[in-house]
Scaffold this active site. Structure first.
Site, PDB file in Angstrom:
ATOM      1  CD  GLU A  42      -2.790  -1.312   2.411  1.00 48.81           C
ATOM      2  OE1 GLU A  42      -2.769  -0.392   3.250  1.00 48.81           O
ATOM      3  OE2 GLU A  42      -3.531  -2.309   2.525  1.00 48.81           O
ATOM      4  CD  GLU A  78      -4.360  -5.709   3.982  1.00 51.68           C
ATOM      5  OE1 GLU A  78      -3.131  -5.918   3.866  1.00 51.68           O
ATOM      6  OE2 GLU A  78      -4.822  -4.710   4.556  1.00 51.68           O
TER       7      GLU A  78
END
Length: 263
Positions: free
Chosen positions: A118, A207
């Site tokens: 991320e 995720e």
């Protein structure tokens, strides 16, 4: 559901030297070894506590040192020669993680490795800018290679339509996307966008929080290689992946369970 999922995710966070310094302890590698020995597939992430310069106040304690707000560590300076100590500490940290991953390699357990996740979200210290993040990824890649850590399948987390953060095909095996609070149509649209850019790579839902049913996503064309629901609850207080979500997912013929993983 009566079955274990094929993949289990583990976090190397508490092996970060700047957390160990404050007494952090973990058995994540032990759990990963056990999972792999039982035939499961292992995926690892690393909420990397910054190597130094933790804010460490009452409101932002040391254990939040993987967040951008949790450290004043300047990644650019460490990588461009302005902070030699910072660069040495980066290598120290990477070496500490390499030693843990080699314990899995010694048992012939491959790892879906998703570091620096991320990044272009900006909330982690390694996500200051695309250039420094790519340099850090490649430095880690090269160091692991030099140390003979050869059991890694490298998973890059694509976080937006901005491809400038991508380290390059030679450093990435799989494209992962993290999604939270997305309905089925949003998930499908994002999958299609990822496929348009990275269709030559495997693409995974690396995720996820609360998302649409996997059966609905699959039927609509979102053919993720795997999915990895985050544990715990959403802000609403409900589970990210409810019992109903799991039951629907695990009964699909295209979803394999741990007992179906080839040796």
């Amino acid at each position: 559901t009566g079955k274990y999922p094929a993949i289990m995710g583990f976090d190397l966070m508490d092996y970060s030297p700047s957390r160990v310094k404050y007494g952090a302890k973990t058995k994540q590698i032990n759990y990963a070894l056990d999972w792999g020995e039982k035939g499961g597939i292992v995926t690892l992430i690393w909420h990397w506590n910054a190597p130094k310069d933790l804010v460490n106040t009452k409101s932002i304690p040391w254990w939040k040192g993987f967040y951008t707000e949790g450290t004043t560590f300047n990644l650019d300076d460490a990588l461009n020669g302005k902070d030699p100590e910072g660069y040495e500490l980066i290598l120290r940290d990477i070496d500490a993680i390499a030693k843990k991953i080699k314990l899995l390699a010694d048992q012939d357990i491959p790892v879906l490795w998703r570091p620096l996740h991320e990044a272009n979200g900006g909330w982690f210290w390694w996500g200051k800018d695309a250039d420094s993040c790519k340099k850090l990824w490649i430095a880690m890649f090269d160091y692991f290679k030099s140390q003979g850590v050869n059991n890694l399948i490298w998973v890059w987390t694509s976080e937006s339509e901005d491809s400038s953060w991508y380290p390059g095909d030679e450093y990435v095996d799989i494209i992962g996307r993290d999604l939270y609070s997305k309905n089925t149509s949003d998930c499908v649209s994002i999958y299609q966008s990822e496929f348009a850019r990275y269709g030559h790579k495997v693409i995974a839902l690396s995720e996820c929080g609360t998302v649409g049913l996997l059966s609905e996503q699959w039927s609509a064309g979102a053919r993720w290689a795997w999915f990895m629901p985050w544990y715990g609850k959403a802000d609403s207080g409900s589970k990210h992946a409810t019992d109903e979500w799991w039951k629907d997912t695990m009964k699909q013929t295209y979803v394999i369970t741990r007992d179906q993983v080839p040796s």
